[in-house]
Design a protein around this motif. Structure first.
Motif, PDB file in Angstrom:
ATOM      1  N   ASN A   1     -39.034 -40.234  26.590  1.00 10.24           N
ATOM      2  CA  ASN A   1     -38.994 -38.381  26.215  1.00 10.24           C
ATOM      3  C   ASN A   1     -37.273 -37.966  25.918  1.00 10.24           C
ATOM      4  O   ASN A   1     -36.997 -38.011  26.291  1.00 10.24           O
TER       5      ASN A   1
ATOM      6  N   PHE B   1     -52.457 -39.207  17.692  1.00  6.57           N
ATOM      7  CA  PHE B   1     -52.566 -38.845  19.416  1.00  6.57           C
ATOM      8  C   PHE B   1     -51.433 -40.097  20.181  1.00  6.57           C
ATOM      9  O   PHE B   1     -50.818 -39.550  21.229  1.00  6.57           O
TER      10      PHE B   1
ATOM     11  N   LYS C   1     -36.511 -46.820  35.473  1.00  6.16           N
ATOM     12  CA  LYS C   1     -36.800 -47.712  34.649  1.00  6.16           C
ATOM     13  C   LYS C   1     -35.620 -48.123  33.476  1.00  6.16           C
ATOM     14  O   LYS C   1     -35.954 -49.325  32.538  1.00  6.16           O
TER      15      LYS C   1
ATOM     16  N   THR D   1     -36.244 -35.813  28.042  1.00  7.24           N
ATOM     17  CA  THR D   1     -35.698 -36.711  29.423  1.00  7.24           C
ATOM     18  C   THR D   1     -33.692 -37.621  29.093  1.00  7.24           C
ATOM     19  O   THR D   1     -33.359 -37.063  29.741  1.00  7.24           O
TER      20      THR D   1
ATOM     21  N   GLU E   1     -44.626 -35.256  20.678  1.00  9.85           N
ATOM     22  CA  GLU E   1     -44.797 -34.087  21.018  1.00  9.85           C
ATOM     23  C   GLU E   1     -46.842 -34.571  21.047  1.00  9.85           C
ATOM     24  O   GLU E   1     -47.198 -33.742  19.606  1.00  9.85           O
TER      25      GLU E   1
ATOM     26  N   GLY F   1     -53.374 -44.431  29.154  1.00  6.68           N
ATOM     27  CA  GLY F   1     -54.059 -42.490  30.037  1.00  6.68           C
ATOM     28  C   GLY F   1     -54.905 -41.841  28.794  1.00  6.68           C
ATOM     29  O   GLY F   1     -54.564 -41.235  29.582  1.00  6.68           O
ATOM     30  N   LEU F   2     -54.588 -42.216  27.714  1.00  8.32           N
ATOM     31  CA  LEU F   2     -55.785 -40.855  26.552  1.00  8.32           C
ATOM     32  C   LEU F   2     -56.965 -41.072  27.456  1.00  8.32           C
ATOM     33  O   LEU F   2     -57.564 -39.943  27.747  1.00  8.32           O
TER      34      LEU F   2
ATOM     35  N   ASN G   1     -39.254 -40.803  23.135  1.00 12.99           N
ATOM     36  CA  ASN G   1     -40.498 -40.822  22.112  1.00 12.99           C
ATOM     37  C   ASN G   1     -40.352 -38.942  21.538  1.00 12.99           C
ATOM     38  O   ASN G   1     -40.217 -37.891  21.984  1.00 12.99           O
TER      39      ASN G   1
ATOM     40  N   PHE H   1     -41.921 -40.690  35.552  1.00 14.12           N
ATOM     41  CA  PHE H   1     -41.386 -41.877  36.545  1.00 14.12           C
ATOM     42  C   PHE H   1     -39.668 -41.934  36.162  1.00 14.12           C
ATOM     43  O   PHE H   1     -39.101 -41.488  35.785  1.00 14.12           O
TER      44      PHE H   1
ATOM     45  N   GLY I   1     -39.136 -38.360  34.229  1.00 14.16           N
ATOM     46  CA  GLY I   1     -39.196 -39.285  32.345  1.00 14.16           C
ATOM     47  C   GLY I   1     -40.142 -37.248  32.388  1.00 14.16           C
ATOM     48  O   GLY I   1     -40.627 -37.493  32.699  1.00 14.16           O
TER      49      GLY I   1
ATOM     50  N   GLY J   1     -41.874 -37.043  29.595  1.00 10.60           N
ATOM     51  CA  GLY J   1     -42.911 -36.971  29.418  1.00 10.60           C
ATOM     52  C   GLY J   1     -44.383 -36.553  29.907  1.00 10.60           C
ATOM     53  O   GLY J   1     -45.323 -37.019  28.701  1.00 10.60           O
TER      54      GLY J   1
ATOM     55  N   GLU K   1     -47.401 -45.482  25.212  1.00  9.12           N
ATOM     56  CA  GLU K   1     -45.554 -45.814  25.443  1.00  9.12           C
ATOM     57  C   GLU K   1     -46.222 -47.568  24.187  1.00  9.12           C
ATOM     58  O   GLU K   1     -45.730 -47.989  23.339  1.00  9.12           O
TER      59      GLU K   1
END
Ligand SMILES: Cc1cc2nc3c(=O)[nH]c(=O)nc-3n(C[C@H](O)[C@H](O)[C@H](O)COP(=O)(O)O)c2cc1C
Ligand code: SF4
Ligand code: SF4
Ligand code: SF4
Ligand code: FES
Ligand code: FES
Lengths: 598, 162
Positions: free
Chosen positions: A323, A283, A178, A326, A198, A503-504, A195, A173, A167, A169, A288
């Motif tokens: 992404n 953001f 996936k 991807t 950006e 993740g952020l 996704n 992964f 991936g 993004g 996901e």
């Protein structure tokens, strides 16, 4: 198809659009008409060529003449000299930084392109993205036809798995895996999502792909739909990308008209539709689970995983999310085979990666290189090095989730694993170069300011922890740092990484931790000596006059708005730091460069 | 600023109703409707939120929650000219903070706010996709690149008496 003796390609990417390419397009149209050349010469508005810094860019084939910095006034000359008389207009051609002044280049000779390999960007700057016929002429929708008529869904998944594609993004992964999860998840209805949010605040790879080659994304999503058993796709694209949104809408319309999207594609019983959903500037919606809540029309707050989207995603149905970049690789893998793709790259990271190269670098723009290319090659060979003879300090990858890479790691071959090892990450492809004039503490503060602003506030480690870190950084950059603050930052950072929900928050401390790791001395200078070595942090700035260089001409006293400078004529002057407001006017005026900041 | 009265915007209201009807049956209709509503009205006044809430049969508080979560949506009116200063990384390393400071000084408002005469709204934005021209700002559709703080005043003047 009609044959033309020349093609004129005018870049219509966001960069060139901003520097006036629409006017150039009009000028060409008018000139070609005036000289009755419309039937001989084809005018094409394309996506980004990558060298946005020297835009607007115009390329003329068959010669491949690469014109840069073109103005509408230059167009008549190009038409009359080049297109009518066959004489390339030398003084309008692009001049390579790397080469001697008098050598001009055609497209394939430009250093910027030599080490690049354009796989994902293959059609950007080549076709008119608003015409499906041009995409089709470059093998477009052939991969979809192949998949629908010759391959089973499992064949497709196995091909992607064998290619080693991961991936683009951020997390890397494995894509095939996936797809397999999404295929095997039980459910009557499934969704394929793209996704295109950006989020990296200084990057525009996905944007350029969508603007330059929108059909490749549609084709790949349809292939994914077939592979996992879905008939509905969503593209979640940022509303701040008006050109991308427009071209995607046109592309979807055209594909539907030709029956390449919709019911019974290529006469098979496979049906697939795609809808656009506009992101609205958050953001965290690039994450996901938050993205899926946003598609549902809710506040884009992340939800705990498991359940993973492959099992329970949009509208609680199994969902595949990839992404933009991807997807852009998929049609080529299907057409040329997994082996072809896997030849490029490193052992664990196959293919290429697109980077948005920006900051203190000569050739800002979009580059695509094989995985395993070193940072040095990207920055010096492709990027043309640092402007104004300044010294390289660091490269930042991975945006607000990533880290800063110092000069000692310039020779690291870039792939997912090597970047993680040196405390950064691949991220989505933002690559910002910093020179000696950038303060690393200030850069860390910049990224944290961004994450604090963008934290959705759902979980305390991120909501409160990042704010505490920002307060500490503000304190340090404003000259009030104390012994022990660096250690506090490290401890807070590590705690947030371990405890945040999504993740952020888990990656937000990275810009701080990586700058502490490599540039601890800069933090210490701010704290112990109350000094900003790069001269950025205003509260720590001091303007000083060198008594050796000062001739006592008195010019500086005249420009100082607060009369902070004093001295006898012909004798060294001095600045009263209590009065000085650090405007920098004196340093600019001094004819002997006697005034410096530090 | 006088109160917003929805009934006074007959044409826009009719268009809004058309959009609501178009998306009502689909899944996840709220975001597209709000996007279009903001395009129509320039922002999302309370009355518009209430109207959409009623049409979709959901609480207004849900709509308010969504409208305030996303930075693209605004529940406050915007100025005639929207100034977006790029604070993306590429522009930041090239000094966009100095451009923003200059605008704050010239306009007398902070990012997110609108000047009293309703002419300018100042905003700090993310990457505008023109990093090659950094530092960059946009005024409505116009892009200005390779900026220096001293350019700001002259550019603003072009919009001051338009
Ligand atoms: C805070 C945050 C922001 C993200 N932003 C993006 C983004 O802008 N674009 C993107 O493709 N992935 C983004 N991701 C990663 C996605 O969650 C997801 O992993 C990715 O879209 C999956 O696609 P891939 O496997 O093709 O990379 C983000 C993740 C986090 C935690
Ligand atoms: S880590 Fe931050 S962005 Fe993610 S859920 Fe928690 S508060 Fe929200
Ligand atoms: S920096 Fe400005 S205020 Fe300070 S001494 Fe120079 S001119 Fe005067
Ligand atoms: S302008 Fe330079 S040389 Fe002249 S008095 Fe000032 S510091 Fe000295
Ligand atoms: S936008 Fe024209 S070269 Fe990038
Ligand atoms: S960071 Fe400012 S335009 Fe990209």
């Amino acid at each position: 198809m009609k044959l033309y003796r020349s093609h004129v390609l005018v870049c219509g990417g966001t960069g060139c659009h901003s520097s006036g390419s629409a006017g150039i397009m009009d000028a060409f149209q008018a000139e070609l008409k005036k000289h009755k050349l419309e039937d001989e010469i084809k005018l094409v508005g394309t996506g980004c060529f990558g060298l946005c810094a020297v835009g607007p860019v115009v390329v003329v084939y068959p010669e491949g003449a690469f014109y840069s910095g073109i103005k509408a006034e230059d167009v008549p000359r190009i038409v009359e000299e080049h297109l009518l008389k066959g004489r390339i207009v030398n003084d309008l051609l692009y001049h390579d930084h790397a080469k001697a002044e008098d050598i001009v280049s055609t497209l394939d000779e430009v250093e910027f392109y030599k080490k690049q390999k354009r796989m994902a960007l293959r059609n950007c700057g080549v076709i008119n993205p608003e015409k499906i016929e041009e995409y089709i002429a470059f093998d477009g929708y052939k991969a979809l036809a192949k998949v629908l008529t010759e391959m089973t869904p499992m064949d497709v998944i196995n091909e992607i798995k064998a290619s080693g594609l991961r991936g683009r993004g951020g997390a890397g992964f494995p894509t095939g895996l996936k797809w397999e999860f999404a295929r095997k998840a039980p459910g009557d209805k499934k969704y394929v999502c793209c996704n295109a949010d950006e989020g990296d605040p200084g990057a525009f790879m996905d944007r350029s792909l969508l603007e330059g080659d929108p059909h490749s994304i549609l084709e790949a999503m349809a292939i994914a739909g077939y592979a996992i058993g879905s008939d509905q796709g969503y593209i979640y694209v940022r509303a701040e990308y008006p050109i991308a949104v427009k071209r995607l809408s046109i592309a979807i319309e055209q594909a539907k008209e030709l029956g390449l999207l919709g019911k019974n594609i290529f006469g098979t019983d496979f049906s697939f539709d795609i809808e656009l959903r506009l992101g609205a500037g958050a953001f965290v919606c690039g994450e996901e689970t938050a993205l899926m809540r946003s598609i549902e029309g809710k506040r884009g707050e992340p939800t705990p995983r498991p359940p993973f989207p492959a099992v329970k995603g949009v509208f609680a149905k199994p969902t595949l999310l990839n992404n933009v970049e991807t997807y852009a690789n998929i049609p080529q893998i299907i057409l040329n085979g997994a082996e072809w793709f896997a030849q490029v790259g490193t052992e664990k990271s196959k293919g290429t990666k697109v980077f948005a190269l920006g900051g203190k670098i000569n050739n800002t723009g979009l580059v695509e290189v094989p995985m395993g290319t070193t940072l040095r090659e990207i920055i010096y060979d492709i990027g043309g090095g640092i402007p104004n003879g300044k010294k390289f300090k660091a490269a930042q990858t991975g945006g607000p989730s990533g880290g800063c890479i110092p000069a000692e790691h310039l020779d690291t071959p870039i792939d997912y694993d090597s970047l993680a090892k040196i405390g950064s990450m691949m991220g989505s492809g933002g690559l910002i170069v910093m020179d000696e004039d950038n303060c690393m503490v200030d850069i860390a503060r910049f990224f944290l300011d961004f994450t604090v602003d963008e934290s959705c506030g759902k979980c305390p480690p991120c909501r409160i922890g990042t704010k505490r870190m920002l307060e500490l950084l503000d304190k340090i950059t404003s000259g009030n740092g104390e012994e022990g603050d660096i250690e506090k930052l490290e401890e807070l950072g590590n705690n947030i990484k371990a405890a945040a929900l999504c993740g952020l928050g888990q990656t937000a401390p990275n810009p701080v931790l990586s700058t502490i790791m490599y540039f601890r001395d800069e933090y210490e200078a701010h704290i112990k000596e109350k000094r900003c070595p790069a001269g950025v942090c205003r509260n720590l700035l001091r303007y000083v006059i060198s008594s050796d260089l000062c001739r006592g001409c008195g010019l500086c006293t005249k420009v100082c708005p607060v009369s902070a400078i004093s001295g006898e004529r012909k004798a060294p002057h001095s600045i009263d730091p209590d009065k000085c407001i650090k405007c920098g006017a004196c340093a600019e005026k001094c004819p002997f460069h006697a005034i410096t900041k530090g | 600023m006088s109160r917003f009265i929805l009934a006074e915007h007959e044409e826009k209201l009719a268009e809004l109703n058309r959009i609501i009807d178009e998306y009502k049956g689909k899944e996840g209709p709220l975001m597209p409707i709000l996007t279009k509503a903001q395009e129509l009205f320039g922002y999302l006044p309370y009355e518009v939120q209430a109207h959409i809430a009623e049409a979709l049969d959901i609480p207004v508080s849900d709509i308010y929650g969504v409208a305030t979560f996303y930075s693209q949506f605004s529940v406050k009116p915007k100025g005639k000219y929207k100034i977006g200063v790029c604070m993306g990384t590429a522009c930041y390393v090239k000094g966009s903070q100095l451009i923003l400071n200059e605008l704050i000084k010239e306009l007398g408002v902070q990012p997110g706010d609108t000047t009293e005469d309703g002419r300018f709204t100042l905003e700090a934005t993310r990457c505008l996709g023109a990093c090659g021209l950094a530092p960059v700002m946009m005024i409505n559709e116009d892009v200005y690149g390779r900026l220096k703080p001293e350019d700001v005043k002259g550019i603003l003047d072009k919009y001051r008496d338009k």
